[in-house]
Write an enzyme that holds these catalytic residues in place. Sequence first.
Site, PDB file in Angstrom:
ATOM      1  N   ASP A  24       0.921  -1.232  -0.188  1.00 13.75           N
ATOM      2  CA  ASP A  24       0.026   0.044   0.045  1.00 13.75           C
ATOM      3  C   ASP A  24       0.945   1.390  -0.144  1.00 13.75           C
ATOM      4  O   ASP A  24       0.408   2.157  -0.614  1.00 13.75           O
ATOM      5  CB  ASP A  24      -1.005   0.130   1.252  1.00 13.75           C
ATOM      6  CG  ASP A  24      -2.005  -0.871   1.044  1.00 13.75           C
ATOM      7  OD1 ASP A  24      -2.132  -1.643   0.148  1.00 13.75           O
ATOM      8  OD2 ASP A  24      -3.084  -0.779   2.121  1.00 13.75           O
ATOM      9  N   HIS A  79     -21.052 -29.438 -14.170  1.00 13.22           N
ATOM     10  CA  HIS A  79     -22.322 -29.110 -14.140  1.00 13.22           C
ATOM     11  C   HIS A  79     -23.253 -29.830 -12.711  1.00 13.22           C
ATOM     12  O   HIS A  79     -22.906 -30.858 -12.505  1.00 13.22           O
ATOM     13  CB  HIS A  79     -22.997 -29.821 -15.493  1.00 13.22           C
ATOM     14  CG  HIS A  79     -24.514 -29.387 -15.289  1.00 13.22           C
ATOM     15  ND1 HIS A  79     -25.268 -28.218 -15.320  1.00 13.22           N
ATOM     16  CD2 HIS A  79     -25.551 -30.113 -15.094  1.00 13.22           C
ATOM     17  CE1 HIS A  79     -26.587 -28.310 -15.212  1.00 13.22           C
ATOM     18  NE2 HIS A  79     -26.711 -29.559 -14.985  1.00 13.22           N
TER      19      HIS A  79
HETATM   20  P1  FAD Z   1      -0.244  -3.093   6.076  1.00 11.21           P
HETATM   21  O1  FAD Z   1      -1.234  -4.588   5.985  1.00 11.21           O
HETATM   22  O2  FAD Z   1      -0.774  -1.871   6.343  1.00 11.21           O
HETATM   23  O3  FAD Z   1       0.910  -3.517   7.055  1.00 11.21           O
HETATM   24  C1  FAD Z   1       1.511  -2.567   7.142  1.00 11.21           C
HETATM   25  C2  FAD Z   1       2.398  -2.795   8.538  1.00 11.21           C
HETATM   26  O4  FAD Z   1       3.467  -2.035   8.851  1.00 11.21           O
HETATM   27  C3  FAD Z   1       1.489  -2.553   9.722  1.00 11.21           C
HETATM   28  O5  FAD Z   1       1.593  -3.688  10.454  1.00 11.21           O
HETATM   29  C4  FAD Z   1       2.152  -1.511  10.574  1.00 11.21           C
HETATM   30  O6  FAD Z   1       2.035  -1.624  11.915  1.00 11.21           O
HETATM   31  C5  FAD Z   1       3.862  -1.736  10.088  1.00 11.21           C
HETATM   32  N1  FAD Z   1       4.503  -0.654  10.327  1.00 11.21           N
HETATM   33  C6  FAD Z   1       4.189   0.605   9.732  1.00 11.21           C
HETATM   34  N2  FAD Z   1       5.337   1.281   9.958  1.00 11.21           N
HETATM   35  C7  FAD Z   1       6.114   0.787  10.610  1.00 11.21           C
HETATM   36  C8  FAD Z   1       7.502   0.995  10.997  1.00 11.21           C
HETATM   37  N3  FAD Z   1       8.130   2.210  10.965  1.00 11.21           N
HETATM   38  N4  FAD Z   1       8.051   0.084  11.843  1.00 11.21           N
HETATM   39  C9  FAD Z   1       7.571  -1.117  12.052  1.00 11.21           C
HETATM   40  N5  FAD Z   1       6.125  -1.401  11.494  1.00 11.21           N
HETATM   41  C10 FAD Z   1       5.741  -0.612  10.973  1.00 11.21           C
HETATM   42  N6  FAD Z   1      -7.651  -5.716   0.785  1.00 11.21           N
HETATM   43  C11 FAD Z   1      -7.979  -7.148   0.036  1.00 11.21           C
HETATM   44  O7  FAD Z   1      -7.326  -7.499  -0.742  1.00 11.21           O
HETATM   45  N7  FAD Z   1      -8.989  -7.753   0.401  1.00 11.21           N
HETATM   46  C12 FAD Z   1      -9.877  -7.336   1.358  1.00 11.21           C
HETATM   47  O8  FAD Z   1     -10.795  -7.930   1.557  1.00 11.21           O
HETATM   48  C13 FAD Z   1      -9.537  -6.279   2.054  1.00 11.21           C
HETATM   49  N8  FAD Z   1     -10.425  -5.820   3.123  1.00 11.21           N
HETATM   50  C14 FAD Z   1     -10.106  -4.744   3.862  1.00 11.21           C
HETATM   51  C15 FAD Z   1     -10.919  -4.146   4.819  1.00 11.21           C
HETATM   52  C16 FAD Z   1     -10.739  -3.059   5.562  1.00 11.21           C
HETATM   53  C17 FAD Z   1     -11.695  -2.589   6.755  1.00 11.21           C
HETATM   54  C18 FAD Z   1      -9.452  -2.318   5.267  1.00 11.21           C
HETATM   55  C19 FAD Z   1      -9.250  -1.226   6.121  1.00 11.21           C
HETATM   56  C20 FAD Z   1      -8.508  -2.771   4.395  1.00 11.21           C
HETATM   57  C21 FAD Z   1      -9.045  -3.886   3.490  1.00 11.21           C
HETATM   58  N9  FAD Z   1      -8.207  -4.440   2.576  1.00 11.21           N
HETATM   59  C22 FAD Z   1      -8.489  -5.470   1.778  1.00 11.21           C
HETATM   60  C23 FAD Z   1      -6.767  -3.649   2.194  1.00 11.21           C
HETATM   61  C24 FAD Z   1      -5.399  -4.356   2.835  1.00 11.21           C
HETATM   62  O9  FAD Z   1      -5.899  -4.480   4.271  1.00 11.21           O
HETATM   63  C25 FAD Z   1      -4.476  -3.599   2.477  1.00 11.21           C
HETATM   64  O10 FAD Z   1      -4.252  -3.385   0.917  1.00 11.21           O
HETATM   65  C26 FAD Z   1      -3.144  -4.572   2.880  1.00 11.21           C
HETATM   66  O11 FAD Z   1      -3.140  -4.662   4.446  1.00 11.21           O
HETATM   67  C27 FAD Z   1      -1.996  -3.794   2.587  1.00 11.21           C
HETATM   68  O12 FAD Z   1      -0.713  -4.603   2.932  1.00 11.21           O
HETATM   69  P2  FAD Z   1       0.686  -3.950   3.666  1.00 11.21           P
HETATM   70  O13 FAD Z   1       1.540  -5.204   3.990  1.00 11.21           O
HETATM   71  O14 FAD Z   1       1.164  -3.012   2.351  1.00 11.21           O
HETATM   72  O15 FAD Z   1       0.346  -2.864   4.590  1.00 11.21           O
END
Ligand code: FAD
Length: 470
Positions: free
Chosen positions: A316, A449
């Site tokens: 993200d 089916h």
């Molecule tokens: P994140 O999951 O945000 O993880 C980032 C991590 O980094 C976190 O744990 C945070 O604590 C950690 N962090 C941040 N900064 C630091 C730092 N400086 N030091 C140490 N740790 C740090 N996506 C789907 O594909 N399907 C779904 O059904 C879906 N449903 C969702 C429902 C909701 C309500 C929400 C809010 C989101 C949903 N999403 C869904 C989106 C999905 O959650 C995100 O796209 C996904 O989590 C992104 O993954 P990521 O690893 O990039 O970041």
Amino acid sequence: MADYQLVVIGAGPGGYVCALRAAQLGLKVACTESWRDPAGAPVLGGTCLNVGCIPSKALLDSSHLYQHISTGAARHGIHCAPPQLDVPTMLKRKDDIVKSLTDGIAALFRKHGVDWIQGHGRLLAPGWIEVSHGDKQSRVSAEQVVIATGSIPAAIPQATVNNQNIVDSTGALEFTEVPAELGIIGAGVIGLELGSVWARLGARVTLLEALPDLLPSVDRELSAVAQKSYRNQGLNLLLGATVSAAEDNQGVTVQYRQNDAVQQTHFNKLIVAVGRHPNTSGLGAAEVGLKLDARGFIQVDTLGRTNLPGVRAIGDVTGGPMLAHKASEEGVRIADSIAGRTITPLNHDHVPWVIYTWPELAWAGSTAEALQSRGIAFRSGAFPFFASGRAKAMGETTGMVKLLSDAQTDRLLGVHIFGPSASELIAEAVLAMEYEASSEDLARTIHAHPSLSEAVHEAALAVNDQALHI
Ligand code: FAD
Ligand code: NAD
């Protein structure tokens, strides 16, 4: 020599998958993570497992079951006493699912030898990370760093989240009783999913959406079908509604403008769901000169490389679809690349989207409108679920499958599904697109089916006007 060959900052679906994959390929890996669960214990899994994909789907499944028993069972000749709703048990079930999955990641880290460094990671320089845990700081060195710090809910000044009656998506997973009147600012993915949860449980739900169209990136034909279904389910969709103020005073009074008229309405709870922002807070980006774009996303090339040597970023925090499976797939590819394997860049066009309403809305590739605007000639084939034997047996006949293929080559260019289990049905079409298959290839493939997947088969036949059951 550095402490680690790879340190990943953040253990969401991007970061933890990247760490596991790199360890699988023989690298010495650590992952720093600062998330704490509501009891204050350190926990892995990021947004997706703790407050995103998993808890929202747990509540969607519970509320779907409640609604099915309340209103669907009688059509099958099953008459039940009105079911009793026990929201605290529903929330506990959700929390138990989250805990079992986040504990599972800790177990996977142990199994693959990934060191979990608990605390907040900050880049001091390429190859150097400071980790803060409480008032303690430590430093680790790494040959390569992957930033996977994810995203946080976007805020708007007109409706400040106070975690009382005005909440973000995290607070909306924790209502201990069903709000009689629920307002939601933003009719995007979160608004529609969490609005569905609470509507099924009995809330009157109003979604205030600034844009005049619902889900503008969805194929217009499918969006119209979905919109009709959502309205039939009781979701009050107010499009072109701009909120000017929200005041929390024993419930929330919201002022908004729609069709040039100023309106005021009252809700018991208000969810703000207006998008998500990249999270680079406390990462040291400015100090080390890490390049962000105008919207705050870390700038990366197709191999996830940032402007700093040995520092990559995924998920993200880098832009593109903000989806867990996109983050995870980037994690795998970037780990492969760090381990010296040749990788192909991720094709964002082949990342499936799913909105887990019921029916579900799923799509990948181009919409008809996007192809028209790019001047690409295409053919379209659609098949409605009302003509599917399996959908009829299930009593789930709303929606359709629509496939778009190139007019010259017949290669699949887009798939759009509104219907039961669309999240599962879309996988086949994404596979077809990834391997440059044609609608003819899908049409020649034998589908069981009776199954919902026959609707995909029939839509593929329909591309060449050869559908058999419509
Ligand atoms: P994140 O999951 O945000 O993880 C980032 C991590 O980094 C976190 O744990 C945070 O604590 C950690 N962090 C941040 N900064 C630091 C730092 N400086 N030091 C140490 N740790 C740090 N996506 C789907 O594909 N399907 C779904 O059904 C879906 N449903 C969702 C429902 C909701 C309500 C929400 C809010 C989101 C949903 N999403 C869904 C989106 C999905 O959650 C995100 O796209 C996904 O989590 C992104 O993954 P990521 O690893 O990039 O970041
Ligand atoms: P979104 O971008 O999907 O929807 C936000 C909506 O809010 C948009 O329609 C936008 O026009 C509207 N909006 C913005 N500002 C507004 C304002 N001031 N007043 C009224 N409306 C306004 O964002 P989201 O629903 O917050 O979800 C964030 C992201 O999380 C999603 O885009 C998606 O990437 C991810 N997510 C995915 C899933 C899934 O895959 N099933 C589920 C939930 C979240």
